[in-house]
Design a protein around this motif. Sequence first.
Motif, PDB file in Angstrom:
ATOM      1  N   ILE A  82       0.830  -1.204   0.000  1.00 59.97           N
ATOM      2  CA  ILE A  82       0.000   0.000   0.000  1.00 59.97           C
ATOM      3  C   ILE A  82       0.863   1.252   0.000  1.00 59.97           C
ATOM      4  N   ALA A  83       1.944   1.228   0.787  1.00 60.24           N
ATOM      5  CA  ALA A  83       2.828   2.393   0.868  1.00 60.24           C
ATOM      6  C   ALA A  83       3.447   2.730  -0.490  1.00 60.24           C
ATOM      7  N   LYS A  84       3.769   1.706  -1.269  1.00 56.93           N
ATOM      8  CA  LYS A  84       4.403   1.919  -2.572  1.00 56.93           C
ATOM      9  C   LYS A  84       3.433   2.489  -3.605  1.00 56.93           C
ATOM     10  N   LEU A  85       2.136   2.402  -3.329  1.00 52.55           N
ATOM     11  CA  LEU A  85       1.133   2.926  -4.258  1.00 52.55           C
ATOM     12  C   LEU A  85       0.708   4.351  -3.904  1.00 52.55           C
ATOM     13  N   HIS A  86       1.338   4.948  -2.908  1.00 57.22           N
ATOM     14  CA  HIS A  86       0.887   6.233  -2.390  1.00 57.22           C
ATOM     15  C   HIS A  86       0.902   7.348  -3.442  1.00 57.22           C
ATOM     16  N   GLU A  87       1.848   7.299  -4.372  1.00 56.14           N
ATOM     17  CA  GLU A  87       1.928   8.328  -5.410  1.00 56.14           C
ATOM     18  C   GLU A  87       1.625   7.760  -6.794  1.00 56.14           C
ATOM     19  N   HIS A  88       0.889   6.673  -6.825  1.00 59.55           N
ATOM     20  CA  HIS A  88       0.595   6.014  -8.099  1.00 59.55           C
ATOM     21  C   HIS A  88      -0.259   6.902  -8.995  1.00 59.55           C
ATOM     22  N   GLY A  89       0.111   6.988 -10.265  1.00 63.84           N
ATOM     23  CA  GLY A  89      -0.653   7.775 -11.234  1.00 63.84           C
ATOM     24  C   GLY A  89      -0.468   9.270 -11.100  1.00 63.84           C
ATOM     25  N   GLY A  90       0.606   9.712 -10.425  1.00 59.56           N
ATOM     26  CA  GLY A  90       0.877  11.137 -10.310  1.00 59.56           C
ATOM     27  C   GLY A  90       0.032  11.869  -9.290  1.00 59.56           C
ATOM     28  N   VAL A  91      -0.616  11.110  -8.385  1.00 59.17           N
ATOM     29  CA  VAL A  91      -1.464  11.704  -7.356  1.00 59.17           C
ATOM     30  C   VAL A  91      -1.087  11.124  -5.997  1.00 59.17           C
ATOM     31  N   ARG A  92      -1.055  11.985  -4.975  1.00 54.72           N
ATOM     32  CA  ARG A  92      -0.863  11.486  -3.609  1.00 54.72           C
ATOM     33  C   ARG A  92      -2.217  10.988  -3.095  1.00 54.72           C
ATOM     34  N   HIS A  93      -2.285   9.716  -2.812  1.00 55.08           N
ATOM     35  CA  HIS A  93      -3.530   9.114  -2.318  1.00 55.08           C
ATOM     36  C   HIS A  93      -3.503   9.158  -0.794  1.00 55.08           C
ATOM     37  N   ILE A  94      -4.035  10.243  -0.245  1.00 53.93           N
ATOM     38  CA  ILE A  94      -3.926  10.482   1.181  1.00 53.93           C
ATOM     39  C   ILE A  94      -5.043   9.805   1.990  1.00 53.93           C
ATOM     40  N   ARG A  95      -5.930   9.123   1.269  1.00 51.06           N
ATOM     41  CA  ARG A  95      -6.995   8.372   1.944  1.00 51.06           C
ATOM     42  C   ARG A  95      -7.085   6.998   1.289  1.00 51.06           C
ATOM     43  N   TYR A  96      -7.318   5.983   2.087  1.00 53.40           N
ATOM     44  CA  TYR A  96      -7.401   4.620   1.554  1.00 53.40           C
ATOM     45  C   TYR A  96      -8.480   4.529   0.473  1.00 53.40           C
ATOM     46  N   ARG A  97      -9.629   5.152   0.719  1.00 47.89           N
ATOM     47  CA  ARG A  97     -10.740   5.090  -0.230  1.00 47.89           C
ATOM     48  C   ARG A  97     -10.410   5.798  -1.541  1.00 47.89           C
ATOM     49  N   ASP A  98      -9.568   6.844  -1.474  1.00 49.35           N
ATOM     50  CA  ASP A  98      -9.156   7.536  -2.702  1.00 49.35           C
ATOM     51  C   ASP A  98      -8.291   6.630  -3.569  1.00 49.35           C
ATOM     52  N   LEU A  99      -7.431   5.859  -2.929  1.00 43.77           N
ATOM     53  CA  LEU A  99      -6.593   4.915  -3.665  1.00 43.77           C
ATOM     54  C   LEU A  99      -7.463   3.852  -4.326  1.00 43.77           C
ATOM     55  N   ALA A 100      -8.476   3.373  -3.594  1.00 42.11           N
ATOM     56  CA  ALA A 100      -9.390   2.369  -4.166  1.00 42.11           C
ATOM     57  C   ALA A 100     -10.147   2.935  -5.361  1.00 42.11           C
ATOM     58  N   ARG A 101     -10.599   4.180  -5.262  1.00 45.56           N
ATOM     59  CA  ARG A 101     -11.320   4.803  -6.383  1.00 45.56           C
ATOM     60  C   ARG A 101     -10.407   4.969  -7.585  1.00 45.56           C
ATOM     61  N   HIS A 102      -9.167   5.359  -7.355  1.00 40.28           N
ATOM     62  CA  HIS A 102      -8.214   5.555  -8.441  1.00 40.28           C
ATOM     63  C   HIS A 102      -7.971   4.247  -9.197  1.00 40.28           C
ATOM     64  N   ILE A 103      -7.941   3.146  -8.471  1.00 37.92           N
ATOM     65  CA  ILE A 103      -7.623   1.864  -9.095  1.00 37.92           C
ATOM     66  C   ILE A 103      -8.857   1.164  -9.648  1.00 37.92           C
ATOM     67  N   TYR A 104      -9.987   1.224  -8.914  1.00 38.47           N
ATOM     68  CA  TYR A 104     -11.168   0.452  -9.296  1.00 38.47           C
ATOM     69  C   TYR A 104     -12.338   1.289  -9.818  1.00 38.47           C
ATOM     70  N   GLY A 105     -12.526   2.481  -9.257  1.00 43.39           N
ATOM     71  CA  GLY A 105     -13.690   3.266  -9.622  1.00 43.39           C
ATOM     72  C   GLY A 105     -14.527   3.670  -8.421  1.00 43.39           C
TER      73      GLY A 105
END
Length: 438
Positions: A82-105
Amino acid sequence: MGKSNAENDSTKDATVDIEVPDTAHQISTDSWFQVAFILTTGVNSAYVLGYSGSIMVPLGWVGGVVGLVLATAISLYANSLIAKLHEHGGVRHIRYRDLARHIYGRKAYALTWALQYVNLFMINTGYIILAGSALKALYFLFRDDDQMKLPYCITIAGVACGMFAISVPHLSALGIWLGVSTILTVIYVLIAVVLSIKDGIQSPARDYSIPGDGASKAFTIIGSSASLVFAFNTGMVPEIQATIREPVVKNMMKALKFQFTIGLLPFFLIIFAGYWAYGSSTGTYLLNNVTGPVWVKSLGHISAFLQAVIALHIFASPMYEFWDTKFGIKGSALNIKNLSFRFMVRGGYLIFNTFVAALLPFLGDFMSLTGAISTFPLTFILANHMYLVAMGDKLASSQKLWHWFNIVLFSMASLAATIAAIRLIVVDSKTYHVFANV
């Protein structure tokens, strides 16, 4: 980065070209060492006083030791993904749910937020129960009566947690409180370990057999696996990582390595010392087992109570951030409007936590059910699947197979642990009544 939120909100850093989402809380300012202490505070919180009874007793020496070692390694691995995905796609995913939305929708955003909310709500409720239990134990050191019942102690604990939540605006503002938490942790760990060893030396041979028989024993063992993963509960890695300064991933990895090495020394020490001293009779609050001077035990109970108040604030911070951002609560923490908002919203949230804690004060059940329905999915299943989807063709076939193996394995474990935890609650509901004075 180290900028104010006004400079960071919905912009891109000119140096690293990473978009920073809007948030009312402070981000990118803390050293990796401070973040490491936030992580260590969580894993060595006063909950650790219950693991000798809730993990070692159902699993025994072999199962308990092997289970804890495996849970340590697996948790470090999953958190690192999870830590390695924090800046995935040029965005800082500062919330777990934001990371999920970025990856899945969008749908995954709602599901992840629901899982995380349940996870954190139950953890916070458990902290209030634990703080209340410490107060009750303190009372019984001086008064041999039943006037101060557990629901009263839980109410006092809830008020203390509310006052702290109103006083500390966000996670980074914990600052010196992390040092206080460390001192409190050292106090109750030393007291519990020293008195346990003293009792163990003076006591006759202990019984280390796993209690129960047949199906009951099997369900208890399965349920304890949920307690294992709950012990390393980190279903908010992105939220904690949001507070760390650049380079974000590198610094977070330092913090995680600290947590899972030096940070776990008191964790293992108190669990193994407690079980060694009392065997299968170890309770779910170790300081109730130990014998020693009243003033020493009192200090242990007070330390556990205060540390639980601080630790709860860490795990409640994602909810606080959500409300503060949604309603635009920025600026001075001492602003009357901001203080009033925290008083009403955070106070209301903790009032509900306190009510649930007093209604169903079964601490072991909270740990098992939380681990089963939310910690397994958030920490292990989603971590592996998110990494698999995010990295895509960059992973070799063997790596993809490994991640799928983890996904299937932990999905099955989550289902089995959920069934065992629900059974445990049903059994306890026959033994205890609501607002029980356990």
